[in-house]
Every structure is written in structure tokens, then in C-alpha cells.
Design a protein around this motif. Sequence first.
Motif: not given
Length: 270
Positions: A25-29, A211-220, A253-262
Motif C-alpha cells: 500500500s505504501r508504494d501503490y495505493w 512505476p513498477l520498479a522490479e517484476p517481483d513488485d507485482w507479486w507484492r 513485454n518490458d512492463v515498467k508501470e501499472l495503471l490504477l484508476d479510482a
Amino acid sequence: MRKPLGEFDPKVTYDAAARDYEDASRDYWQFLSVRTVDRLRLRPGESVLDAACGTGPALIPAAKAVGPGGSVIGVDYAGQMLAIARDKVSQSGLSNIKLVAGDMTSLDYPEESFDTVMSVLGIFFADDMPETVRSFWRMVRPGGRLGITVLGRKFFDPMRDVFVEAVGKERPDLEVVQPWRRTEDFDTFQRVFVDAGLEDVTIYSEVERLPLAEPDDWWRIVLGTGLRRTATQLDPEASDRVRDACLSFIRENDVKELLLDAHYAIAEKH
């Protein structure tokens, strides 16, 4: 009749996910809670109820906004989430915050108890959303505000769909229950307030690029959100394969960011 959340148990899910939830949550929402507080334009001396406060990302900014003459009550029924919130409150040194274990759908505060009631990423867990909104509204004093924030359609795109597809390959029988999808559509979310009998409601929608700094951040993120329930329903080997499929997609796919809308809904009581 099938319950809106099916077999999804928010209390069990988020008690188990509490530490991972706080970490991600601190990093993403967490910003969703801060922006909700900003939009509510809290004033010194006001009283605030944060229903389904979780680990408390809105509590401290709200308490600072209302000052020592105001008060903030945070309510949640997930004990582990509240434990993290208590640690935050203790470390903040603020004395105008109270935490209460309770269910947001069955609060017993009198009518017109608060200047502001807010709920961030919580309403879609209520079986009867309009009735829960009505109960919040009854607790708002004349001149006060109600703020409710939910996720939109872009829930960590593109990775949410990659996760769901990977789970489907492992367990076609396993439904990926996503309660937040109940209010992702703007018109559907707006309808909740209409059905609750609220008329003066403004809904703001925003899309954020994270920003998605590392692939492992997705599993976080998976382990810190309601997606955790699905991941833990898989056997360890299948869960590892889903994780590997997601991380491979990110790299390939070199995913470097995620979209989040609210959607941020603000209602004022005249």
C-alpha cells in the motif's frame, strides 16, 4: 440466493494479508486515502469517522487536518489491520485518534454524530451497498460530508488480466473473486448513491500511472490485495507457476508501470 461476494471473506483475507497489504500500500495505493482526505476539505475541530479504516492510511492526515480540537475514529473488523493502524497512531504521537473493532455495516453511532464520514476501498465489501451508504449518511451532520472511494476498471492494468489468465490455466474451476469490480463502472457506482437516496453527489475519476520498479513488485501487490485469496487457494507449485508466468510477462513485454484508476464520491449534506 448467492451472496454478492460468494465465498470471499474480507475479514479472513485481509487479516492474513495485513502485513503484505501495508507493505504494498505504501508504494501503490495509499495515495487514494490521502486524496480522499484532501477532497473532503476537513476543518479544525471537526469529528471524522473512517469506516473500514484498514491499516489506517487516512487516519493520520485526517487527524492532522482536524487538529487537537477535532477527533477521528477508525473502525475495522480485521484485527491484524487494526494492529498495524494502532502502531501508526502510537508512533504519530497524535492523541485525537480512536480505533474501534467493528463492522462498518452495523455501526451503532447515533444520527448526525460526525462532520465527515469516509470509506476508502471498503464499500464494495458490503452485501447491501446502498443500505450501507444510507447508514453512513444518517451519521453525517447537516453541513457535513460523506466521502467514498472505490477502484475503477483499470485495476493494476495490464497485470490483473495476466494473473487471471494464468490462474485459469492452472485451475479452470477456480473463480477469481474480485469484490472491487462491483463498483468499477462509473454508472454502477453512481447508482449506489441514487439507490441510497442521495442526490447531491459529485464523483471524480482519476487514472494513475504507477512505476513498477522490479517484476517481483507485482507479486507484492498480489499478496497485499484481495488477489491473495486466489493465490493461496492454489497449491504451492501452481502458485509458483502463476507467479512465474506473471513475472515472465513483465520481463518479455518490458512492463515498467501499472495503471490504477479510482472514483472519488463526495456528498454534502445541506
